[in-house]
Design an enzyme around this catalytic site. Structure first.
Site, PDB file in Angstrom:
ATOM      1  CG  ASN A 138       7.324   3.285   3.776  1.00 46.04           C
ATOM      2  OD1 ASN A 138       6.817   3.551   2.704  1.00 46.04           O
ATOM      3  ND2 ASN A 138       6.715   3.529   4.915  1.00 46.04           N
ATOM      4  CG  HIS A 195       8.471   7.591   4.731  1.00 48.96           C
ATOM      5  ND1 HIS A 195       8.003   7.420   3.451  1.00 48.96           N
ATOM      6  CD2 HIS A 195       7.446   7.244   5.542  1.00 48.96           C
ATOM      7  CE1 HIS A 195       6.755   7.004   3.492  1.00 48.96           C
ATOM      8  NE2 HIS A 195       6.379   6.891   4.753  1.00 48.96           N
ATOM      9  NE  ARG A 203      -1.059   2.498   2.898  1.00 54.23           N
ATOM     10  CZ  ARG A 203      -0.483   3.595   3.381  1.00 54.23           C
ATOM     11  NH1 ARG A 203      -0.422   4.694   2.643  1.00 54.23           N
ATOM     12  NH2 ARG A 203       0.067   3.602   4.593  1.00 54.23           N
ATOM     13  CG  ASP A 204       3.322   4.321   2.949  1.00 55.18           C
ATOM     14  OD1 ASP A 204       3.030   5.219   2.155  1.00 55.18           O
ATOM     15  OD2 ASP A 204       3.934   4.525   4.013  1.00 55.18           O
ATOM     16  CB  CYS A 250       3.107  10.042   1.291  1.00 51.71           C
ATOM     17  SG  CYS A 250       1.414  10.650   1.420  1.00 51.71           S
ATOM     18  CG  HIS A 255       4.828   4.674   8.959  1.00 54.50           C
ATOM     19  ND1 HIS A 255       3.939   3.798   8.372  1.00 54.50           N
ATOM     20  CD2 HIS A 255       5.256   5.464   7.955  1.00 54.50           C
ATOM     21  CE1 HIS A 255       3.847   4.051   7.079  1.00 54.50           C
ATOM     22  NE2 HIS A 255       4.642   5.062   6.802  1.00 54.50           N
TER      23      HIS A 255
HETATM   24  P1  HMG Z   1     -13.072  14.460  -1.958  1.00 58.29           P
HETATM   25  O1  HMG Z   1     -12.876  14.754  -3.402  1.00 58.29           O
HETATM   26  O2  HMG Z   1     -13.113  15.612  -1.006  1.00 58.29           O
HETATM   27  O3  HMG Z   1     -14.336  13.500  -1.723  1.00 58.29           O
HETATM   28  O4  HMG Z   1     -11.919  13.462  -1.503  1.00 58.29           O
HETATM   29  P2  HMG Z   1     -15.875  13.713  -1.847  1.00 58.29           P
HETATM   30  O5  HMG Z   1     -16.496  13.105  -0.631  1.00 58.29           O
HETATM   31  O6  HMG Z   1     -16.216  15.134  -2.200  1.00 58.29           O
HETATM   32  O7  HMG Z   1     -16.226  12.779  -3.110  1.00 58.29           O
HETATM   33  C1  HMG Z   1     -15.689  13.086  -4.388  1.00 58.29           C
HETATM   34  C2  HMG Z   1     -15.672  11.818  -5.233  1.00 58.29           C
HETATM   35  O8  HMG Z   1     -14.810  10.849  -4.610  1.00 58.29           O
HETATM   36  C3  HMG Z   1     -17.025  11.156  -5.354  1.00 58.29           C
HETATM   37  O9  HMG Z   1     -17.074  10.541  -6.643  1.00 58.29           O
HETATM   38  C4  HMG Z   1     -16.990  10.063  -4.325  1.00 58.29           C
HETATM   39  O10 HMG Z   1     -17.836   8.979  -4.639  1.00 58.29           O
HETATM   40  C5  HMG Z   1     -15.531   9.637  -4.389  1.00 58.29           C
HETATM   41  P3  HMG Z   1     -17.814  11.259  -7.886  1.00 58.29           P
HETATM   42  O11 HMG Z   1     -19.254  11.409  -7.457  1.00 58.29           O
HETATM   43  O12 HMG Z   1     -17.127  12.597  -8.086  1.00 58.29           O
HETATM   44  O13 HMG Z   1     -17.596  10.272  -9.018  1.00 58.29           O
HETATM   45  N1  HMG Z   1     -15.074   9.002  -3.144  1.00 58.29           N
HETATM   46  C6  HMG Z   1     -14.496   7.781  -3.102  1.00 58.29           C
HETATM   47  N2  HMG Z   1     -14.177   6.899  -4.071  1.00 58.29           N
HETATM   48  C7  HMG Z   1     -13.613   5.745  -3.685  1.00 58.29           C
HETATM   49  N3  HMG Z   1     -13.320   5.441  -2.396  1.00 58.29           N
HETATM   50  C8  HMG Z   1     -13.619   6.309  -1.405  1.00 58.29           C
HETATM   51  C9  HMG Z   1     -14.223   7.540  -1.747  1.00 58.29           C
HETATM   52  N4  HMG Z   1     -14.651   8.600  -1.034  1.00 58.29           N
HETATM   53  C10 HMG Z   1     -15.164   9.489  -1.894  1.00 58.29           C
HETATM   54  N5  HMG Z   1     -13.318   5.998  -0.136  1.00 58.29           N
HETATM   55  C11 HMG Z   1     -11.098  11.679  -0.133  1.00 58.29           C
HETATM   56  C12 HMG Z   1     -11.834  13.009  -0.170  1.00 58.29           C
HETATM   57  C13 HMG Z   1     -10.759  11.398   1.317  1.00 58.29           C
HETATM   58  C14 HMG Z   1     -11.984  10.589  -0.685  1.00 58.29           C
HETATM   59  C15 HMG Z   1      -9.826  11.810  -0.996  1.00 58.29           C
HETATM   60  O14 HMG Z   1      -9.103  12.927  -0.565  1.00 58.29           O
HETATM   61  C16 HMG Z   1      -8.919  10.591  -0.904  1.00 58.29           C
HETATM   62  O15 HMG Z   1      -9.266   9.535  -1.370  1.00 58.29           O
HETATM   63  N6  HMG Z   1      -7.757  10.760  -0.275  1.00 58.29           N
HETATM   64  C17 HMG Z   1      -6.836   9.635  -0.063  1.00 58.29           C
HETATM   65  C18 HMG Z   1      -5.439  10.055  -0.233  1.00 58.29           C
HETATM   66  C19 HMG Z   1      -4.511   8.911   0.083  1.00 58.29           C
HETATM   67  O16 HMG Z   1      -4.849   7.751  -0.017  1.00 58.29           O
HETATM   68  N7  HMG Z   1      -3.293   9.282   0.464  1.00 58.29           N
HETATM   69  C20 HMG Z   1      -2.262   8.340   0.783  1.00 58.29           C
HETATM   70  C21 HMG Z   1      -2.468   7.643   2.099  1.00 58.29           C
HETATM   71  S1  HMG Z   1      -1.937   8.521   3.574  1.00 58.29           S
HETATM   72  C22 HMG Z   1      -0.296   8.180   3.710  1.00 58.29           C
HETATM   73  O17 HMG Z   1       0.279   7.629   2.815  1.00 58.29           O
HETATM   74  C23 HMG Z   1       0.386   8.455   4.984  1.00 58.29           C
HETATM   75  C24 HMG Z   1       0.609   7.178   5.812  1.00 58.29           C
HETATM   76  O18 HMG Z   1       1.277   6.185   5.068  1.00 58.29           O
HETATM   77  C25 HMG Z   1       1.419   7.509   7.049  1.00 58.29           C
HETATM   78  C26 HMG Z   1       2.788   8.089   6.762  1.00 58.29           C
HETATM   79  O19 HMG Z   1       3.444   7.718   5.809  1.00 58.29           O
HETATM   80  O20 HMG Z   1       3.212   8.887   7.590  1.00 58.29           O
HETATM   81  C27 HMG Z   1      -0.727   6.588   6.258  1.00 58.29           C
HETATM   82 MG    MG Z   2       4.302   6.109   4.967  1.00 56.79          MG
END
Ligand code: HMG
Ligand code: MG
Length: 308
Positions: free
Chosen positions: A251, A211, A17-18, A242, A209
């Protein structure tokens, strides 16, 4: 110098995933499944296998439902997915997922860029996820990003990390992973941050966690092991970063972590050769050298006939 470490450390493998979420090259479902199955065979009992987030935001994680449909799950291994909201949780349940992770940040700017909402709003979104998971008998892991610095704001106050971590625990997260998302931390700061959070919630509920952006990840882990942590996240072959944290390099590599734990006599239940093999596999798929120092050293050894 001798330290009092935990006898056993649980590694949470986040590469599928990450790691893969940040690759320019989108890895096929077939290869994602093959990677996850190799990691499970190597003894990794906690594997983050994908995410149910918006495919517009992170296209590399599209197809996570197909990954679960094809995956031969090993008993005793838990396969987690990241979900940002109730919609992601429902999709995860429909795909047969049994454990999810929610994620927010200790920095407002990062929460905005990563999830298009404030920290408070993200926590409010997790409430129905945690309630539904609890009703379904599912566990929820929590993540705090940017615990040692933010790519948009710079320094992050330890008090903000403590606040967000304890709020995730209060929502019902069984474990909270403290993420140095951009790999900016050094051992003293990492240990002080962990110790501060552990002043407000049990150390047993915390994971770290790191990097490896500045080459500090293993040193940071060692400092946190010294402070009493016993759960460490890492990614095979040092995959990852990320997509919303510019400059977040890979990572900590699982191979290198296992090598250090083995050297310290700390059990992890992970077969180092199996992880190196999984890392070689995914590096081949991505068309590059393994991102683990151990795997690279072994390649050189094999070429010149040494045994390590
Ligand atoms: P948004 O655009 O504000 O969402 O995104 P919305 O609620 O306004 O919906 C917009 C569209 O997104 C809609 O579709 C929803 O259905 C769809 P449309 O009608 O336009 O066709 N939607 C979804 N689709 C699939 N799955 C869902 C979902 N929710 C809404 N769950 C949202 C807000 C949170 C969805 C967006 O910003 C997002 O998906 N963000 C994820 C980003 C991400 O995954 N980042 C990486 C992970 S974090 C990380 O890596 C850090 C970590 O590893 C720790 C570290 O490293 O320190 C954890
Ligand atoms: Mg990470």
């Amino acid at each position: 110098m001798s330290y009092q470490f935990a006898e056993r450390v649980r590694i949470v493998e986040v590469g599928p995933r990450d790691g893969l979420q940040n690759e320019a090259h989108t890895v096929s479902v077939k290869d994602r499944v093959a990677l996850i199955e190799r990691l499970a065979m190597a003894g990794l009992s906690s594997i983050e296998a994908g995410s149910f987030v918006s495919p517009r935001w992170v296209p590399q994680m599209a197809g996570t439902a197909e990954v679960f449909a094809r995956l031969q799950r090993r008993s005793g291994t838990s396969y987690t997915v990241l979900v940002p909201n109730r919609q992601g949780f429902e999709a995860a349940v429909a795909a047969g997922v049994r454990e999810v992770a929610v994620f927010t940040s200790a920095s407002e700017s990062f929460a905005q860029r990563n999830t298009n909402c404030s920290i408070t709003k993200s926590l409010a979104r997790f409430e129905p996820v945690c309630d539904a998971a609890s009703a379904a008998g599912m566990r929820v892991r929590g993540y705090v990003s940017c615990v040692l610095g933010c790519p948009y704001e710079g320094a992050v106050a330890v008090a903000a990390v403590v606040e967000v971590a304890t709020r995730l625990a209060a929502l019902g997260c069984y474990e909270v992973s403290l993420g140095d998302t951009i790999g900016i931390g050094t051992p003293g700061k990492a240990q002080a941050m962990l110790t501060a959070v552990a002043g407000s919630m049990p150390m047993e509920q915390l994971a770290v966690h790191f990097h490896d952006t500045c080459g500090q990840a293993l040193a940071n882990v060692l400092a946190c092991l010294e402070a009493g942590v016993s759960v460490v996240d890492s990614a095979v072959s040092g995959l990852g970063g990320c997509p919303y944290a510019v400059g977040a390099s890979g990572n900590l590599a699982t191979e290198d972590l296992v090598y250090m734990l083995n050297g310290l006599g700390i059990e992890s239940g992970v077969d180092i050769d199996g992880v190196v093999e999984a890392g070689t596999f995914i590096s081949g798929v991505l068309g590059r050298l393994p991102g683990s120092k151990l795997a690279l050293a072994r390649r050189v050894d094999a070429r010149i006939g040494l045994v390590r």
